[in-house]
Design an enzyme around this catalytic site. Sequence first.
Site, PDB file in Angstrom:
ATOM      1  N   GLY A  12     -24.275   2.766  -2.969  1.00 58.79           N
ATOM      2  CA  GLY A  12     -23.437   3.500  -3.689  1.00 58.79           C
ATOM      3  C   GLY A  12     -22.970   2.588  -5.191  1.00 58.79           C
ATOM      4  N   LYS A  20       0.979  -1.192  -0.009  1.00 60.22           N
ATOM      5  CA  LYS A  20       0.110  -0.030   0.041  1.00 60.22           C
ATOM      6  C   LYS A  20       0.869   1.274  -0.066  1.00 60.22           C
ATOM      7  CE  LYS A  20      -4.445   0.862   0.532  1.00 60.22           C
ATOM      8  NZ  LYS A  20      -5.784   0.029  -0.001  1.00 60.22           N
ATOM      9  N   GLY A  40     -26.313   1.259   2.338  1.00 60.07           N
ATOM     10  CA  GLY A  40     -25.272   1.952   1.367  1.00 60.07           C
ATOM     11  C   GLY A  40     -25.568   1.146  -0.053  1.00 60.07           C
ATOM     12  N   VAL A  75     -21.117  -0.043  -5.420  1.00 65.38           N
ATOM     13  CA  VAL A  75     -21.355  -1.523  -5.189  1.00 65.38           C
ATOM     14  C   VAL A  75     -22.298  -1.844  -4.694  1.00 65.38           C
ATOM     15  CG1 VAL A  75     -20.397  -3.638  -4.207  1.00 65.38           C
ATOM     16  CG2 VAL A  75     -18.804  -1.838  -4.547  1.00 65.38           C
TER      17      VAL A  75
HETATM   18  N1  LIG Z   1     -15.772  -0.390  -5.142  1.00 70.86           N
HETATM   19  C1  LIG Z   1     -15.289  -1.473  -4.999  1.00 70.86           C
HETATM   20  O1  LIG Z   1     -14.990  -2.134  -5.944  1.00 70.86           O
HETATM   21  C2  LIG Z   1     -15.045  -2.057  -3.820  1.00 70.86           C
HETATM   22  C3  LIG Z   1     -14.232  -3.016  -3.577  1.00 70.86           C
HETATM   23  C4  LIG Z   1     -13.923  -3.447  -1.993  1.00 70.86           C
HETATM   24  C5  LIG Z   1     -14.490  -2.934  -1.210  1.00 70.86           C
HETATM   25  N2  LIG Z   1     -15.388  -1.968  -1.342  1.00 70.86           N
HETATM   26  C6  LIG Z   1     -15.983  -1.349  -0.258  1.00 70.86           C
HETATM   27  O2  LIG Z   1     -17.280  -1.356  -0.323  1.00 70.86           O
HETATM   28  C7  LIG Z   1     -17.776  -0.196   0.125  1.00 70.86           C
HETATM   29  C8  LIG Z   1     -18.805   0.635  -0.823  1.00 70.86           C
HETATM   30  O3  LIG Z   1     -17.832   0.903  -1.686  1.00 70.86           O
HETATM   31  P1  LIG Z   1     -18.399   1.846  -3.030  1.00 70.86           P
HETATM   32  O4  LIG Z   1     -17.446   1.754  -4.109  1.00 70.86           O
HETATM   33  O5  LIG Z   1     -19.845   1.462  -3.423  1.00 70.86           O
HETATM   34  O6  LIG Z   1     -18.485   3.372  -2.352  1.00 70.86           O
HETATM   35  P2  LIG Z   1     -19.654   4.448  -2.655  1.00 70.86           P
HETATM   36  O7  LIG Z   1     -18.906   5.530  -1.994  1.00 70.86           O
HETATM   37  O8  LIG Z   1     -19.747   4.573  -3.877  1.00 70.86           O
HETATM   38  O9  LIG Z   1     -20.981   4.131  -1.696  1.00 70.86           O
HETATM   39  C9  LIG Z   1     -21.082   3.969  -0.341  1.00 70.86           C
HETATM   40  C10 LIG Z   1     -22.504   4.635  -0.334  1.00 70.86           C
HETATM   41  O10 LIG Z   1     -22.741   4.525   1.094  1.00 70.86           O
HETATM   42  C11 LIG Z   1     -23.272   5.620   1.577  1.00 70.86           C
HETATM   43  N3  LIG Z   1     -23.274   5.816   3.047  1.00 70.86           N
HETATM   44  C12 LIG Z   1     -22.406   6.540   3.619  1.00 70.86           C
HETATM   45  N4  LIG Z   1     -22.508   6.454   4.844  1.00 70.86           N
HETATM   46  C13 LIG Z   1     -23.523   5.880   5.184  1.00 70.86           C
HETATM   47  C14 LIG Z   1     -24.480   5.512   6.075  1.00 70.86           C
HETATM   48  N5  LIG Z   1     -24.101   5.839   7.413  1.00 70.86           N
HETATM   49  N6  LIG Z   1     -25.458   4.718   6.064  1.00 70.86           N
HETATM   50  C15 LIG Z   1     -26.101   4.397   4.847  1.00 70.86           C
HETATM   51  N7  LIG Z   1     -25.283   4.762   3.839  1.00 70.86           N
HETATM   52  C16 LIG Z   1     -24.061   5.403   3.981  1.00 70.86           C
HETATM   53  C17 LIG Z   1     -22.866   6.566   0.549  1.00 70.86           C
HETATM   54  O11 LIG Z   1     -24.071   7.593   0.701  1.00 70.86           O
HETATM   55  C18 LIG Z   1     -22.742   5.749  -0.815  1.00 70.86           C
HETATM   56  O12 LIG Z   1     -23.625   5.878  -1.357  1.00 70.86           O
HETATM   57  C19 LIG Z   1     -16.647   0.578   0.950  1.00 70.86           C
HETATM   58  O13 LIG Z   1     -16.839   0.025   2.235  1.00 70.86           O
HETATM   59  C20 LIG Z   1     -15.574  -0.061   0.050  1.00 70.86           C
HETATM   60  O14 LIG Z   1     -14.426   0.241   1.142  1.00 70.86           O
HETATM   61  C21 LIG Z   1     -15.651  -1.481  -2.380  1.00 70.86           C
END
Ligand SMILES: NC(=O)c1ccc[n+]([C@@H]2O[C@H](COP(=O)([O-])OP(=O)(O)OC[C@H]3O[C@@H](n4cnc5c(N)ncnc54)[C@H](O)[C@@H]3O)[C@@H](O)[C@H]2O)c1
Length: 367
Positions: free
Chosen positions: A181, A79, A179, A183
């Site tokens: 977002g 990292k 959440g 994913v």
């Molecule tokens: N994007 C990837 O490919 C990937 C890979 C591995 C892990 N992750 C993990 O998955 C999770 C989501 O990733 P993402 O890329 O979709 O992120 P993102 O930012 O697109 O989505 C996160 C969502 O959570 C919402 N959120 C934030 N605080 C909240 C709360 N208190 N209650 C409810 N909703 C809340 C946000 O408004 C957002 O819509 C993260 O923890 C990330 O580390 C993502």
Amino acid sequence: MIFESIAQTEHEQVVFCQSKDANLKAIIAVHNSVLGPALGGLRMWPYKTETDALNDVLRLSRGMTYKAAVAGLNLGGGKAVIIGDPAKDKSEALFRAFGRFVNSLNGRYITAEDVGIDVNDMEYVFRETEFVTGVHQVHGGSGDPSPFTAYGTVQGLMAALNVTYGNEDVGSYSYAVQGVGHVGLEYVRLLREQGAKVWVTDINQESVARAVDEYGAEAVDLDEIYDVPADVYAPCALGGTVSPTTLPRLKCKIICGAANNQLSSDDVGDEVAKRGILYAPDYAVNAGGLMNVSLEIDGYNRERAMRMMRTIYYNLGKIFQISKRDGIPTYKAADRMAEERINSIGRIKLPTMGTAPRFLGRMRGNG
Ligand SMILES: NC(=O)c1ccc[n+]([C@@H]2O[C@H](COP(=O)([O-])OP(=O)(O)OC[C@H]3O[C@@H](n4cnc5c(N)ncnc54)[C@H](O)[C@@H]3O)[C@@H](O)[C@H]2O)c1
């Protein structure tokens, strides 16, 4: 002090990088490269102290070792962090200076996007080194990993359903998705496609509206997500949401979502197991993003990526077996699976080619 810290976490190498001209202060941590080059994202964050930055990069790089090992990848864990404010301190020089440091490691560390970094920043890093993943698709990059992560999470879910209910009929169960977002929304789409009942919540009301209007999910308030009678709780937002306060409220039989660091502590992980809830360990379930970028190393191909995501099903199956075999909670079983793999490969006393990874799938400007 530093040697004490890195000995404790068993890091192989920690590189401090500075360039006054480029206003760069960065740390690259290679935790373990037994299985292959250390791959892990670059995070840019206005750390209050240098110790905070060091602790973060040590913690995150160690996590990558476990994630890559459980995912079955030929990659180690690494990292990098840049100390700075992503809103104010970005420049071409900053990222090119960072790229030169990455290049100096000759493939021992491969970088990628993480918090505070986007594909445009990676373009600058890519000008200085090929040891970058998550570059733009025009250079043979893999694009947004989120749909793959969501698909991989469904594979993990099927393995968990199999252990709990003896079938993998995703559509027959109900889900609380926290959440929606990048994913989470795709996860909802995949669940609804199979006819599942899905409750959703998000601080962003536009995302909630999409889940409801486009996919037919049912919206609930932020705090209500812990109380719905869902068979599966799917954290897809923040870490630490399975905690001593939320756990007694959950009615689910399975926890399976994409968020990182879902358990607020190891004690909570033990308590989850005691309550008879099957926890699908976060870093094993959400490895789709890492698997996807890893394919950039020898030529990205979407079909291969989809096939690779399906291995998450088998990886979860192995974790559940180890948990049963050793009588330990699943979060510990995942760590054990990673350690067993690293130790068994590390014991092979035969020569390797020892060459840096070659990025065969890349197209570089005028070549
Ligand atoms: N994007 C990837 O490919 C990937 C890979 C591995 C892990 N992750 C993990 O998955 C999770 C989501 O990733 P993402 O890329 O979709 O992120 P993102 O930012 O697109 O989505 C996160 C969502 O959570 C919402 N959120 C934030 N605080 C909240 C709360 N208190 N209650 C409810 N909703 C809340 C946000 O408004 C957002 O819509 C993260 O923890 C990330 O580390 C993502």
